[in-house]
Design a protein around this motif. Structure first.
Motif, PDB file in Angstrom:
ATOM      1  N   TYR A 127       0.828  -1.213   0.000  1.00 54.44           N
ATOM      2  CA  TYR A 127       0.000   0.000   0.000  1.00 54.44           C
ATOM      3  C   TYR A 127       0.860   1.260   0.000  1.00 54.44           C
ATOM      4  CZ  TYR A 127      -2.932   3.810   1.518  1.00 54.44           C
ATOM      5  OH  TYR A 127      -3.540   5.032   1.596  1.00 54.44           O
ATOM      6  N   LYS A 128       1.872   1.284   0.846  1.00 55.58           N
ATOM      7  CA  LYS A 128       2.713   2.477   0.928  1.00 55.58           C
ATOM      8  C   LYS A 128       3.502   2.692  -0.360  1.00 55.58           C
ATOM      9  CE  LYS A 128       3.162   3.384   5.848  1.00 55.58           C
ATOM     10  NZ  LYS A 128       1.999   2.644   6.322  1.00 55.58           N
ATOM     11  N   TYR A 180       1.142   4.259  -2.673  1.00 53.74           N
ATOM     12  CA  TYR A 180       0.914   5.657  -2.307  1.00 53.74           C
ATOM     13  C   TYR A 180       2.078   6.544  -2.761  1.00 53.74           C
ATOM     14  CZ  TYR A 180      -0.133   9.827   0.406  1.00 53.74           C
ATOM     15  OH  TYR A 180      -0.399  11.125   0.773  1.00 53.74           O
ATOM     16  N   TYR A 228       1.822   7.116  -6.301  1.00 55.75           N
ATOM     17  CA  TYR A 228       0.759   8.110  -6.501  1.00 55.75           C
ATOM     18  C   TYR A 228       1.310   9.526  -6.306  1.00 55.75           C
ATOM     19  CZ  TYR A 228      -3.266  11.022  -5.254  1.00 55.75           C
ATOM     20  OH  TYR A 228      -4.175  12.042  -5.170  1.00 55.75           O
ATOM     21  N   ALA A 263       1.479   2.624  -9.480  1.00 62.20           N
ATOM     22  CA  ALA A 263       0.612   2.636  -8.287  1.00 62.20           C
ATOM     23  C   ALA A 263      -0.491   1.598  -8.430  1.00 62.20           C
ATOM     24  CB  ALA A 263       0.011   4.023  -8.097  1.00 62.20           C
ATOM     25  N   LYS A 267      -5.699  -3.098   4.625  1.00 62.07           N
ATOM     26  CA  LYS A 267      -5.117  -2.141   3.677  1.00 62.07           C
ATOM     27  C   LYS A 267      -5.837  -2.144   2.326  1.00 62.07           C
ATOM     28  CE  LYS A 267      -2.201  -0.215   6.286  1.00 62.07           C
ATOM     29  NZ  LYS A 267      -2.342   1.224   6.567  1.00 62.07           N
ATOM     30  N   ASP A 315      -8.079   0.810   2.161  1.00 58.10           N
ATOM     31  CA  ASP A 315      -7.320   2.036   1.891  1.00 58.10           C
ATOM     32  C   ASP A 315      -6.899   2.085   0.424  1.00 58.10           C
ATOM     33  OD1 ASP A 315      -7.521   2.744   4.556  1.00 58.10           O
ATOM     34  OD2 ASP A 315      -5.618   1.809   5.105  1.00 58.10           O
ATOM     35  N   LEU A 367      -7.445   4.894  -2.553  1.00 56.77           N
ATOM     36  CA  LEU A 367      -6.335   5.437  -3.327  1.00 56.77           C
ATOM     37  C   LEU A 367      -6.584   5.247  -4.823  1.00 56.77           C
ATOM     38  CD1 LEU A 367      -3.522   6.692  -3.444  1.00 56.77           C
ATOM     39  CD2 LEU A 367      -2.547   4.395  -3.175  1.00 56.77           C
TER      40      LEU A 367
END
Length: 543
Positions: free
Chosen positions: A117-118, A121, A124, A132, A148, A151, A155
């Motif tokens: 996820y990070k 991000y 992104y 992404a 996640k 989330d 995103l």
């Protein structure tokens, strides 16, 4: 007596292991304490964050299989991320991405989903929406129950707002390449390469064409198999192309063509067990490429194994915690035959890279038990699409394409390594345009299609491989590093394994050209590539 010695040795080993791990825990707790301190302090510098991040990375590097490794790697990435938020230095964001990606690719732990996820991000934030989306796709596929995922959906919604999905979908699902010339498109031939789980079909044309692809499910009433077909507009078949081409490789039973309606030629693939496919067009020369993958029919597989001549057996090495076994390498010396590549100071790219490739093969054969194949081992021309098809057909685990760069700026120098991706980088597009023998406009057209293909490619692994080879080569030949870059290279499209393209230097630079002219320097280039590949291979084979 022997038992007592064995017991003592085992006891000593366990004692030292426990002491080493205890030291590792102390280092880990010390680094966490440092992180807490700099987070609370108002007077720390960016360097404090970097030093703390490096402490966490050293813990991971000392014992990548220990229970602390993934925790340390996660906190290393997180520390760089915190530094970016505080000091807005883009290098910190790049480092955070690198270590989150490394964690996600190599560990299946509580941190992996968050790392995906990070990474998504960060891509992104960098406005690299394709990468992404790729990370989000990996997260949802590997960890569908993770918190996640929710989330990631949010995103993804933000990404969709910053892109034009309808236009992308149109360019992928109903590909429309139109020629400026109103005359018919000539279909000159149909070629294919296949094994039990991969088939590449190439339809040769005399110029770019408008076409559409369609997928039809199995029709049980009419006893028709699932079918993939491509309608080529304003076209006609020339030459002696069989109307039915039997493939029977476990994925495709046959390829057939016919006149669908006035001016439209339909090429049909009768399928057996296709899971995924992609269709795209390349130019210079014009051709439509169809890549098909899936799970082959077991009876056909058994029959083929019984009838085929077995090559040498290559024993599996112990898989590491990363779960990969690398056994087969394909080396691709670029250009060849009628295609010389770049040409300066009496030197031709095709000759240099062939020499480097042959030397690289020799290093593998003398130092490893890996299976090494070459797309060419002499001065012959091989179309770009055949090179990747060769690697896929032989189930390669790594594909390495070797090239020499050139530039209008005669002072340009250095090494750069590419992976397949879309890009807005003008210099990267210029390099890709030359290697593809294409215009930058045609590359722009291709990038719309690549956005879909790349989501299913080995981008993540390719980036790690590229970094390993780039660092090793630069260190070994003491040359300027231009870094790891991303661009739409035809030769990498459709690769089912981690694949890279190395630009080993600039032949247009007189100083570098003098080096390329020597056998010694070409050997040093091969050794640098070899050591970078082996670092990656040993890591993922658990050595």
């Amino acid at each position: 007596m022997f038992r007592n010695k064995f017991f003592i040795i085992t006891l000593v080993f366990l004692l030292f292991s426990s002491l080493a791990f205890a030291d590792l825990i102390d280092e880990y707790n010390s680094a966490k304490k440092d992180l807490r301190y700099i987070e609370k302090s108002r007077r720390v510098s960016r360097q404090s964050y970097i030093l703390t991040a490096e402490k966490f990375y050293k813990i991971y590097a000392k014992a990548p299989r220990s229970s602390l490794a993934d925790d340390a790697l996660y906190l290393c990435a997180k520390t760089y991320m915190k530094s970016y938020y505080r000091f807005k230095n883009k290098n910190d964001l790049t480092n955070a991405l690198k270590y989150f990606r490394l964690l996600a690719a190599n560990y299946k732990s509580r941190w992996a989903a968050d790392a995906y996820y990070k990474a998504a991000y960060i891509y992104y934030l960098k406005k690299d929406y394709v990468s992404a989306k790729y990370m989000i796709k990996k997260l949802r596929a590997k960890y569908p129950r993770s918190s996640k995922v929710k989330d990631a959906k949010k995103l993804l919604a933000k990404i969709e707002k910053n892109t034009k999905p309808k236009q992308i979908k149109s360019s992928v699902r109903k590909t429309a390449y139109t020629s400026n010339n109103s005359k018919n498109v000539n279909i000159k031939g149909i070629r294919y390469w296949s094994n039990e789980d991969y088939t590449r079909i190439v339809i040769d044309l005399n110029k770019p064409a408008k076409f559409e692809k369609h997928w039809l499910k199995k029709n049980e009433k009419l006893n028709l198999p699932p079918r993939l077909f491509v309608d080529i507009y304003n076209s006609s078949v020339v030459g002696n192309i069989p109307e039915v081409i039997n493939v029977k490789d476990g994925l495709i039973s046959r390829i057939r063509w016919g006149r669908f309606k006035d001016g439209v030629t339909r090429v049909v693939l009768d399928t057996i067990s296709v899971k995924e496919f992609s269709v795209f067009q390349l130019i210079n020369p014009a051709r439509i490429v169809i890549d098909v993958t899936g799970e082959a029919n077991k009876s056909i597989l058994a029959s083929r194994r019984n009838n085929s001549n077995k090559e040498g057996n290559y024993s599996d090495t112990l898989a590491s915690v990363f779960g990969l076994k690398i056994k087969t390498i394909v080396i691709d010396p670029g250009h060849g035959g009628k295609d010389p590549g770049c040409n300066y100071y009496g030197l031709k790219e095709k000759d240099i890279v062939l020499d480097v490739g042959l030397h690289l093969r020799k290093l593998f054969k003398e130092n490893t038990k890996l299976k090494v194949l070459m797309t060419r081992d002499r001065d012959i021309f091989i179309p770009l699409e055949e090179r990747t098809a060769f690697a896929n057909k032989n189930r390669a685990d790594i594909f390495v394409s070797i090239h020499v760069n050139a530039s209008r700026n005669r002072r340009a120098k250095g090494v750069e390594t590419y992976v397949l991706n879309v890009t807005k980088d003008k210099s990267a597009l210029e390099v890709a345009a030359f290697e593809n023998q294409a215009t930058e406009k045609s590359l722009s057209d291709l990038q719309g299609i690549l956005k879909d293909i790349i989501l299913n490619s080995k981008l993540e692994e390719s980036l790690i491989l590229a970094k390993s080879v780039q660092d090793s080569l630069v260190y070994h030949i003491k040359e300027n590093s231009l870094g790891v870059k991303q661009a739409p290279f035809y030769v990498l499209v459709g690769a089912k394994m981690p694949s890279i393209l190395i630009e080993t230097g600039f032949l247009s630079n007189k100083v570098e050209a003098r080096k390329f002219a020597t056998k010694k320097y070409r050997g040093e280039i091969a050794e640098g590539i070899f050591k970078g590949l082996m670092k990656y291979i040993n890591k993922y084979n658990g050595r």
